[in-house]
Motif scaffolding. Structure first.
Motif: not given
Length: 188
Positions: A92, A141, A165
């Motif tokens: 990401i 994440a 994201s």
């Protein structure tokens, strides 16, 4: 009649789930002594890439072996990929870490020389903050972005991670807003 599994067969079963690696502790749980492991290394049945970690040669090498080795090298069951490395593996951000970042529990201490290319962090993580990436324990994440915010990763890479994201859905909207607020507060 069922054929009995050899010690190497049992090691291979574990290694298949860990990119070819087995720790000395896991080998002991399978019934192998340190003397047996040493013999197997001498005979070429196992490799010994790091203290306490063995590689079963019959398991194919993958591009992620180094990441798994870093986690297993710590010797701690809670070890996981984190920080810059986790941000990279979740894909990401355009971050390109030169080192593999691993987090272990805050109370742990590594009392041997940390190999070049490894960065060890100490933090207590809840089980919900760790997941799996390519069969390797890795912080989520959300946690990776927070850790990178706290360790001074450049703003444009954090902003990029938060924005990407949103497109991938890997970070829920409410948490993205919190992370963006943390990013903005960095300069207040």
């Amino acid at each position: 009649m069922a054929e009995a599994l050899t010690f190497l067969d049992r090691m291979r079963e574990v290694a298949l789930e860990q990119h070819g690696f087995v720790t000395a502790r896991q080998a002991a749980e399978l019934g192998g002594s340190s003397a047996l492991l040493a013999v197997m290394v001498r005979r070429g049945r196992l490799e010994h890439p790091a203290r306490g970690v063995y590689r079963v040669g019959q398991v194919p090498v993958t591009e992620y072996d180094g990441h798994m080795l870093a986690v297993l090298w710590t010797g701690f069951p809670e070890a996981c990929l984190s920080h810059n490395t986790a941000l990279d593996v979740w894909d990401i951000s355009d971050i390109l870490p030169d080192e593999i970042h691993v987090t272990v529990a805050a109370h742990r201490r590594i009392e041997r020389v940390i190999p070049p290319g490894y960065v060890i962090h100490y933090e207590d993580l809840a089980s919900a903050q760790v997941t799996w990436w390519e069969s390797i324990p890795t912080v989520t994440a959300v946690v990776a972005i927070r850790q990178c915010l706290e360790t001074g990763v450049p703003t444009y890479l954090i902003r990029q991670a938060i924005e990407r994201s949103a497109r991938t859905g890997i970070v829920p909207a409410g948490q993205r807003e919190q992370l963006m607020s943390m990013l903005e507060a960095r300069y207040v």
